[in-house]
Write an enzyme that holds these catalytic residues in place. Sequence first.
Site, short mmCIF file in Angstrom:
data_model
loop_
_atom_site.label_atom_id
_atom_site.label_comp_id
_atom_site.label_asym_id
_atom_site.label_seq_id
_atom_site.Cartn_x
_atom_site.Cartn_y
_atom_site.Cartn_z
N GLU A 160 3.84 4.27 -11.36
CA GLU A 160 4.26 5.20 -10.32
C GLU A 160 5.74 5.48 -10.50
O GLU A 160 6.47 4.63 -11.01
CB GLU A 160 4.03 4.59 -8.93
CG GLU A 160 2.57 4.39 -8.59
CD GLU A 160 2.38 3.83 -7.18
OE1 GLU A 160 3.38 3.54 -6.50
OE2 GLU A 160 1.22 3.67 -6.78
N LYS B 237 9.40 5.34 -9.65
CA LYS B 237 10.17 4.43 -8.80
C LYS B 237 11.29 5.25 -8.18
O LYS B 237 12.30 5.53 -8.83
CB LYS B 237 10.74 3.27 -9.62
CG LYS B 237 11.45 2.25 -8.77
CD LYS B 237 11.93 1.09 -9.60
CE LYS B 237 12.48 -0.01 -8.71
NZ LYS B 237 13.40 0.46 -7.69
N ARG C 25 13.21 2.07 1.37
CA ARG C 25 11.81 1.74 1.60
C ARG C 25 11.50 1.77 3.09
O ARG C 25 12.25 1.20 3.88
CB ARG C 25 11.52 0.35 1.05
CG ARG C 25 10.08 -0.07 1.17
CD ARG C 25 9.87 -1.34 0.39
NE ARG C 25 8.50 -1.77 0.40
CZ ARG C 25 8.02 -2.67 -0.46
NH1 ARG C 25 8.82 -3.20 -1.38
NH2 ARG C 25 6.77 -3.04 -0.40
N PHE D 269 3.46 5.29 -1.08
CA PHE D 269 2.85 4.65 -2.25
C PHE D 269 1.82 3.59 -1.89
O PHE D 269 1.18 3.03 -2.75
CB PHE D 269 3.91 4.10 -3.21
CG PHE D 269 4.92 3.15 -2.60
CD1 PHE D 269 4.57 1.87 -2.20
CD2 PHE D 269 6.25 3.56 -2.46
CE1 PHE D 269 5.50 1.01 -1.68
CE2 PHE D 269 7.20 2.69 -1.92
CZ PHE D 269 6.82 1.41 -1.52
N LYS E 87 8.74 -3.78 -11.88
CA LYS E 87 9.67 -2.65 -11.90
C LYS E 87 10.30 -2.54 -13.28
O LYS E 87 10.61 -3.55 -13.91
CB LYS E 87 10.74 -2.81 -10.81
CG LYS E 87 11.39 -4.15 -10.72
CD LYS E 87 12.19 -4.27 -9.43
CE LYS E 87 12.81 -5.63 -9.31
NZ LYS E 87 13.37 -5.91 -8.01
P1 ATP Z 1 13.09 -5.90 -4.56
O1 ATP Z 1 12.52 -4.96 -3.54
O2 ATP Z 1 12.17 -6.18 -5.69
O3 ATP Z 1 13.81 -7.08 -3.98
P2 ATP Z 1 15.19 -4.16 -4.64
O4 ATP Z 1 15.06 -3.93 -3.20
O5 ATP Z 1 16.52 -4.47 -5.21
O6 ATP Z 1 14.22 -5.20 -5.24
P3 ATP Z 1 14.32 -2.53 -6.65
O7 ATP Z 1 14.70 -3.52 -7.66
O8 ATP Z 1 14.98 -1.25 -6.72
O9 ATP Z 1 14.57 -2.91 -5.22
O10 ATP Z 1 12.70 -2.34 -6.69
C1 ATP Z 1 11.76 -2.42 -5.69
C2 ATP Z 1 11.85 -1.29 -4.69
O11 ATP Z 1 11.53 -0.04 -5.29
C3 ATP Z 1 10.85 -1.36 -3.56
O12 ATP Z 1 11.23 -2.28 -2.58
C4 ATP Z 1 10.83 0.07 -3.06
O13 ATP Z 1 11.86 0.25 -2.12
C5 ATP Z 1 11.20 0.89 -4.28
N1 ATP Z 1 10.14 1.80 -4.76
C6 ATP Z 1 10.33 3.06 -5.16
N2 ATP Z 1 9.20 3.64 -5.57
C7 ATP Z 1 8.22 2.73 -5.43
C8 ATP Z 1 6.83 2.74 -5.69
N3 ATP Z 1 6.22 3.78 -6.20
N4 ATP Z 1 6.14 1.59 -5.41
C9 ATP Z 1 6.76 0.51 -4.91
N5 ATP Z 1 8.09 0.45 -4.64
C10 ATP Z 1 8.82 1.54 -4.91
#
Ligand code: ATP
Length: 618
Positions: free
Chosen positions: A252, A254, A259, A348, A431
Site C-alpha cells: 500500500e 505509505k 494517522r 487503509f 514499512k
Molecule cells: P510506527 O508507527 O511504526 O511507530 P512511525 O509512527 O514513526 O512508526 P512510520 O515509521 O512512518 O511511523 O510508519 C508507520 C506509520 O505509517 C503508521 O503508523 C501510519 O501512520 C502510516 N501509514 C501511512 N500509510 C499507511 C498504510 N497504508 N498502512 C498503514 N500505515 C500507514
Amino acid sequence: MKFADLTDLFERISTTTKRLEIRALLAEHLKGVSEQDMAPMVYLLQGQLRPEYEGVELGVADSLARKALASASGASEEKVRAEASRSGDLGTTAEALLRSQGKAGGGAPLALLDVYRELKEIAQASGEGSQETKIDRLSKLLLKASPTEAKYLVRFTLGKLRLGVKEMTVLDALAVVYGGEEPRKARTVIEGAFNVTSDLGEVASTLARTGDLEALARLRAKVGKPIRPMLGEREASLKDVLERMEGRAALEYKYDGLRLQAHIPSAEGAPVRLFSRRLEDVSAQFPEIVRELPGALTVRPAIVEGECVPVDPTTGELRPFQEISRRRGRKYDLERFEEEVPVRFFVFDVLLAGEEQVLSLPYPERRERLERIVKLGDRVQLATREVVDQVPEAERFFQQALTDGCEGVMAKSLAEGSSYRAGARGFWWIKYKREYTHELADTLDAVVVGAFWGRGKRAGRYGALLVSVYDAQEETFPTLCKVGTGFDDATLESLTKQLRDKQVESRPEEVLSTLTPDVWIRPTLVLELRGAELTLSPIHRAALGRVREGYGLALHFPRFTGRVREDKGAEQASTTEEVVRLYQTQVRRAAEETSSEGTELKDTPPQRPAEPPPKGPF
Ligand code: ATP
C-alpha cells in the site's frame, strides 16, 4: 476499601525502584480489591481519573492547591508558599504542615470511592465560581485526611503523582493475581484486552467481577474507545520484504501524514470521533473529515483507520506532511485552516463494521470489507494498493508511490493469521521507505532527556540535546546520542521555551545516562532523527549489553529532521528493540555489500555477528 490502603501502597512502592518488587507489592494489594473499587483504584494508581484517551485532566493550578492547603491547615498562604518552595513539592509540604499542626485525620477513615468521586467533582467543576468550588472541596477533603493521605491528595490534584504506576506494571500485577499457574499466558490475554479497549479500569474490573480470563476475550472493540494501533517492522530491501512475506504481499502507499482512527457511531447525528496514534481525541481539528465520514460509509457503527494528508485542492496532489502540523492543537480559526490546509483521509483498515468485530479477520478480508463499505468522496479515499509477488513489480509500485508524494510503501501480510494485532509491532506489516545511501535505512524517534547550553550565537538557548530511546521491558529511557545538528536558531529558541517547564533538578529515575547534561528534562518530547549509522558505544546506554557486553548502541552523526513527533508520547518513541534490529540490518547489509564486492571485510566490525531476524510473520 480505604483510601489509606492506596496511600500505604504508594508509600511502600516509594521505597523501591525495582520493577519486580513493585509488581509483587501491587499484586498483593490488587488481590483484595472488590469489583466496585477496582476501576477507580487502577486509574488512581496511575494518577488518573479515567482512561487516558478521555482526556480528563486532574490538574488544578498550584495557586489553587496552595489556597486549599492554607485553609485546611490554618497556615498562611505565604507560609505554604515558602515551605513548598523549600521542599519542592506541595504534597510533602501538605504532609508536614498537617502533621505539625495536628489538624487532620481526626474522623472516620476516608473511603477510596468517596475520594475518587470527590476528585472527579473537583476535576470537572467548570464555569463561573468553579475556582472557589475547587478550593472549597479540596480543603474539606484535606481536613478529613491524614497527613500521608493529604500528601497524595495534593499530588493527585496537581496532576503530579510522581510515582504513578506504569500501565505495563499494572498488567503484570493483574496477570500474577488472575493468572493462576500460568501468569505469562494470562499476561498475553490481559494485554490483548487492554489493546482493544485502551481502558485498564475496564479490564481490571472485568477480572474482579468474573475472576475469569475468558471474560476478557469477550471484551469488544466499541465505538468511542480507541483501539491501540497495530505497528509495523522494517526491512532493508523490497526483496527482504517479499521473502519475509513468503513471496507475496499487498503493498500500500505509505502516506506521510497523521494517522487517524475514526469512530463512527450508528445513531444519526451522534458525534464522529477521531483519535490520533497516541489515542488523543483530535476530532475538533478535522471538522471536514468528521462531517464527511458518516456519509462515506455504507455501514454503521464503524471504526476505520487511515492517514490524514494535506492535499492541493486544485490538483489533488499530496502536500508535505509539515503543513498538517499547522492544524494540530488548534482551537480557533479552524474554518480558515480547513481552507488553507485542506486534507484528505486515505483509509487503509477497518476494525468494526456494523456489529461485526472485523479486526479478528485476516487482512485480505478486512481490505475487501473496506472496499465494500467506503463510498469514495472528495475527502475520503482508499489507500492505493497492489498485490505483488515479484521484486520488479514491487519496485515499480514503490517508485510510483514516491512519485505520487508518498514516503514509501507499507507491505501487508496476506497470511491466514494476518488479523489486526492491536498494540503490537510485528512483521505482518512492514514499512519500507526511500533509501538514503550511506545513511541508516530509517529515521528514529528519540525522546529529549537533557540539554546542553549553547555557546556563541546560541548562548542563552540550548545548543545540543541529549536524547534517549524507550526500553519497554524495563520502562526506562537509555540515552542514544547527543544531537546539535539540524536545528535552526528559531527551533532551538522555541524548544528551549517549550521544554522550560519540563526541566528537573536531577536525573529522572527512568533515564539511564552516563553523561550529565547542563539540564535534565523529563522525557516527554519526541524528535525525529536521522543518522549515518548505529555504532557500539561505551557511553550511551541504549540496548546496553545486547550486542556486546558493556556497550550500548549510539546514533552516529545524528541530525534533527525538523519534525517534532507531536503524535507520539515518550513511550511511543523508538524502542531499544527497534534499535537492535536496525543495527542487525545494518550489519547484514554491510556484509552483503562487502561480499558482493568480492572482498574481505576490511575492518572487522567491533561486534559479534548479529543473528538475522526470524523469518515469517509472527
Ligand atoms: P510506527 O508507527 O511504526 O511507530 P512511525 O509512527 O514513526 O512508526 P512510520 O515509521 O512512518 O511511523 O510508519 C508507520 C506509520 O505509517 C503508521 O503508523 C501510519 O501512520 C502510516 N501509514 C501511512 N500509510 C499507511 C498504510 N497504508 N498502512 C498503514 N500505515 C500507514
